[in-house]
Every structure is written in C-alpha cells, then in structure tokens.
Design a protein around this motif. Structure first.
Motif, PDB file in Angstrom:
ATOM      1  N   ASP A  92      -1.740  -5.943  -2.759  1.00 38.44           N
ATOM      2  CA  ASP A  92      -0.854  -6.545  -3.179  1.00 38.44           C
ATOM      3  C   ASP A  92      -0.259  -5.168  -4.399  1.00 38.44           C
ATOM      4  O   ASP A  92       0.523  -4.639  -4.755  1.00 38.44           O
ATOM      5  N   LEU A  93      -1.349  -3.740  -4.025  1.00 38.59           N
ATOM      6  CA  LEU A  93      -1.173  -2.561  -4.813  1.00 38.59           C
ATOM      7  C   LEU A  93       0.657  -2.201  -4.239  1.00 38.59           C
ATOM      8  O   LEU A  93       1.175  -1.976  -5.259  1.00 38.59           O
ATOM      9  N   LEU A  94       0.709  -2.749  -3.064  1.00 37.49           N
ATOM     10  CA  LEU A  94       1.939  -2.678  -2.665  1.00 37.49           C
ATOM     11  C   LEU A  94       3.210  -3.141  -2.458  1.00 37.49           C
ATOM     12  O   LEU A  94       4.231  -2.794  -2.344  1.00 37.49           O
ATOM     13  N   GLY A  95       2.514  -3.810  -2.908  1.00 36.92           N
ATOM     14  CA  GLY A  95       3.720  -4.895  -2.999  1.00 36.92           C
ATOM     15  C   GLY A  95       3.787  -6.051  -1.694  1.00 36.92           C
ATOM     16  O   GLY A  95       5.094  -6.290  -1.497  1.00 36.92           O
ATOM     17  N   ILE A  96       3.288  -5.782  -0.815  1.00 36.24           N
ATOM     18  CA  ILE A  96       3.624  -6.556   0.557  1.00 36.24           C
ATOM     19  C   ILE A  96       2.473  -7.558   0.974  1.00 36.24           C
ATOM     20  O   ILE A  96       1.290  -7.517   1.056  1.00 36.24           O
ATOM     21  N   ASP A  97       3.230  -8.126   2.047  1.00 35.51           N
ATOM     22  CA  ASP A  97       2.636  -8.934   2.934  1.00 35.51           C
ATOM     23  C   ASP A  97       1.691  -8.329   4.447  1.00 35.51           C
ATOM     24  O   ASP A  97       0.614  -8.834   4.635  1.00 35.51           O
ATOM     25  N   LEU A  98       1.984  -7.580   5.284  1.00 34.20           N
ATOM     26  CA  LEU A  98       2.127  -6.764   5.976  1.00 34.20           C
ATOM     27  C   LEU A  98       1.384  -5.480   6.330  1.00 34.20           C
ATOM     28  O   LEU A  98       2.338  -4.690   5.515  1.00 34.20           O
ATOM     29  N   PRO A  99       0.285  -5.341   6.391  1.00 31.22           N
ATOM     30  CA  PRO A  99       0.015  -3.949   6.995  1.00 31.22           C
ATOM     31  C   PRO A  99       0.510  -3.214   7.857  1.00 31.22           C
ATOM     32  O   PRO A  99       0.469  -1.986   8.550  1.00 31.22           O
ATOM     33  N   ILE A 100       2.309  -2.927   7.290  1.00 32.95           N
ATOM     34  CA  ILE A 100       3.399  -2.139   7.602  1.00 32.95           C
ATOM     35  C   ILE A 100       3.716  -0.914   6.590  1.00 32.95           C
ATOM     36  O   ILE A 100       4.386  -1.565   5.995  1.00 32.95           O
ATOM     37  N   VAL A 101       3.994   0.525   6.556  1.00 32.82           N
ATOM     38  CA  VAL A 101       4.954   1.036   5.147  1.00 32.82           C
ATOM     39  C   VAL A 101       5.644   1.466   6.820  1.00 32.82           C
ATOM     40  O   VAL A 101       5.799   2.095   8.111  1.00 32.82           O
ATOM     41  N   GLN A 102       7.482   1.597   7.172  1.00 38.96           N
ATOM     42  CA  GLN A 102       8.077   1.983   7.479  1.00 38.96           C
ATOM     43  C   GLN A 102       8.121   3.927   6.445  1.00 38.96           C
ATOM     44  O   GLN A 102       8.484   3.791   5.883  1.00 38.96           O
ATOM     45  N   ALA A 103       8.281   4.501   7.781  1.00 40.49           N
ATOM     46  CA  ALA A 103       7.926   5.538   6.606  1.00 40.49           C
ATOM     47  C   ALA A 103       8.987   5.691   6.505  1.00 40.49           C
ATOM     48  O   ALA A 103      10.545   6.116   6.752  1.00 40.49           O
ATOM     49  N   PRO A 104       8.662   7.423   5.901  1.00 35.09           N
ATOM     50  CA  PRO A 104       9.998   7.408   4.687  1.00 35.09           C
ATOM     51  C   PRO A 104      10.864   9.010   5.485  1.00 35.09           C
ATOM     52  O   PRO A 104      10.993  10.042   4.832  1.00 35.09           O
ATOM     53  N   MET A 105      11.860   8.640   6.022  1.00 34.13           N
ATOM     54  CA  MET A 105      12.470   9.435   6.527  1.00 34.13           C
ATOM     55  C   MET A 105      13.867  10.301   6.307  1.00 34.13           C
ATOM     56  O   MET A 105      14.826   9.640   7.090  1.00 34.13           O
TER      57      MET A 105
END
Length: 353
Positions: free
Chosen positions: A8-21
């Motif tokens: 909720d802190l990140l505002g997402i449903d899945l525990p996945i972050v696409q790296a900021p490349m």
C-alpha cells in the motif's frame, strides 16, 4: 511501521518493482508495468529538470497508477585533469580503429541530485508517488521537503551501514541491492571496500537489523526468485535485467542481442567511472587489466565512454555499449511488459502453493 502494508505504501498490488534503468526504462515501460499492478519506474538521473518533467508527464498520460522516479545522489566528481588526459590517451587507439576522433576534454555530464535545486523544485511541483535514490542520499532539507509533499521515499543500500543511514534519514523503504545486480552498484562510496553481499544474504540481514521494509534486488528473474526473497522477509522485489528485453524498453538491437546470447557478466568501472555489472563485451575486456585509480571519476569517465560507443554504433559495432545486466541474464525473456508481469505473477503464485 515495520512491514505494515508495504505494498500500500508503494501503491501496488504485486510485490514487483521494475528497476529504474536510466537509458532503458521508458515512460511506456513504466506505465505498462504500473498498469499491470507492479511499480513502474523511470530513471532521470542523467537528465535535467525539464527533461525529467517531460518523462513524468509522459508516464502520467499513460497511467493513473503509482510509479517511481529515480535520482542519482553521487558526490560531484573531482577534477583530475592529468588522469582525464591519460584516460583519453588510453582510449585513443580504439577511436582510431573506428576512424573516429576522441574528445579533447571530458566533462561532468550528469548533475548529482545532491546539488540540483531545479530538479528538487520540479519534483515538488510534480509530486510523483514514489521517488528513489541511488549512490547515496540527498540533503536532509531535500528529504524533508519531499516527505512533506507526501512522496514515498526509498533508497538503495549494498550493506548494513548504508541501510542504517537510510533508516536514520527517515525514508520509507530500502532497496537491498545484491552483488548479482546489473547496472551500477548503489554504494555510497565507490572507493570504499565493497562487502559484495549477495541478494539473499543482504536481504535477510536488512530484514533482521533494520525497521524499514526491504525490497530485494539482484539476480531475480522469475516468480520462484521473487518467492524466495519474500520468504526471507522482503516485502517486494526489484527486477531490472528481466525487463531489458521488453518491447517497451529503449535498449538498442546490439544490447538485446547480447542479452539473448548472454554468456556472463563483469563488474567494471571503466565504462562510467563507477562499479557496474555489464554483459561481457569489448569494453569490459579492454578494461579488465586497468586499475581503478586510473579511471576518472563518475560521470566524467562516462563522457568518453559514451563517445566511444557512439562512434562504434555508427559503424554497426555494439561491443562498447553500457550493456548493463545482472548475473541472471541467461534467464532473460523477451516479452511485452504486460506479458512479463503477468507471467511473473503466475510463477509467484505457483511457487507459493
């Protein structure tokens, strides 16, 4: 707030972050990732404030979901005229072989967020949902202003000391970047001894020794890897190499082909001036016997590195590129972003049953 509804802190449903490349993750990639329920990211550390604003606006046009904007917080480069001249001379034969001319002098091509007041003002106006930091932390005043603007703040740590600095600065979460990770090491001091902690060991260490939610990063390429990190206490995972081959990314054809044929990766600082994990190529081979002290500071060294790559690409040669990739590169898949996120989610569900 230990591990309290971190997604909720990140505002997402899945525990996945696409790296900021930076240079690879486009607004289209970030938006597609966010629309699929994960956290899309853009890297703006190589841009000025107006160009960064344009990227943020492009993401917002394509999604109403949460997304992340990443900044570089490196110490401004030292002026080392003799080392810079020697570095140009060292690379001169490579330029000559390409019938190209090396730069006569090198410049600091990126401005650190630590001293970029225009970038801070822009972020306070745009208020992206999440802002992340690499190579260190901004000033306490900048952190306070961004927090007061309601922005979730996260930063990269490669060891416990860096994680505790992030915790002391009162950020919201830590990205635990393991030695396996592709791209630039997030270490605060590139000249300090690197503990080279692997992703799983570092993740577990930070989960046990800090109060902040931990996002595991490095070598994670599929749902089984995500599940393993979550089992160790991570609240989410950050994947970069897994997204390089996606249709929406900005990787050039040579980068994509090298990723498909990935035979190994190398940690090197010769391309940019800071340690970074890259697919083994002509540039990394050339730099294999060069001492770190001979390489100019980041991002000054990157000035000539980019010039050499541009000269080579103009002749159809891609072996001098910053083809950043983690040790999981042989597991990379070429899919549209939505398909990749859906596949990762399905694999994660299967691994957790």
């Amino acid at each position: 707030m230990q591990h309290t509804k971190p997604l909720d802190l990140l505002g997402i449903d899945l525990p996945i972050v696409q790296a900021p490349m930076a240079g690879v993750s486009s607004p289209a990639m970030a938006a597609a990732t966010s629309n699929a329920g994960a956290l899309g990211s853009i890297g703006v550390g190589a841009l000025d404030a107006q160009a960064a604003r344009t990227m943020i606006e492009a993401v917002r046009t394509a999604t109403s979901a949460s997304f992340n904007v990443n900044l570089f917080c490196h110490a401004p480069a030292r002026s080392r005229p003799d080392a810079e001249r020697e570095w140009i001379d060292r690379l001169q034969p490579e330029f000559a072989a390409l019938d190209a001319k090396a730069p006569e002098r090198l410049t600091e091509i990126y401005r650190s967020f630590v001293i970029d007041e225009d970038m801070l003002a822009m972020l306070l106006e745009e208020r992206p949902p999440v802002v992340s930091f690499h190579f260190g932390l901004p000033t306490p005043g900048a952190i306070r202003a961004l927090r007061d603007a309601g922005i979730t703040l996260i930063a990269t740590a490669t060891n416990l000391a860096e994680a505790r600095a992030i915790e002391a600065a009162e950020l919201d979460a830590i990205v635990a970047q393991g030695w396996e990770a592709g791209g630039h090491r997030g270490c605060f001091d590139p000249d300090a001894s690197d503990e080279a902690l692997g992703t799983m060991a570092l993740t577990r260490l930070l989960v046990q020794r800090t109060r902040l939610p931990v996002i595991a990063a490095g070598g994670i390429m599929d749902g089984a890897g995500i599940a393993a990190a979550l089992k160790l206490g991570a609240v989410a995972t950050q994947l970069g190499t897994a997204f390089v081959g996606c249709d929406e990314g900005l990787a050039d054809d040579g980068y994509r082909e090298a990723l498909t044929a990935a035979a190994g990766t190398v940690m090197t600082r010769v391309i940019s001036g800071r340690p970074a994990r890259c697919l083994a190529n002509r540039f990394t081979a050339m730099g294999s016997n060069i001492p770190d002290a001979a390489v100019p500071d980041y991002p000054v060294a990157y000035d000539v590195g980019k010039a050499l790559n541009a000269a080579a690409k103009a002749r159809g040669i891609y072996g001098f590129g910053a083809q950043w990739a983690g040790q999981g590169a042989p597991l990379a898949r070429s899919l549209p972003v939505t398909g990749l996120v859906q596949t990762l989610a399905q694999e994660l569900a299967e691994a957790q049953t």
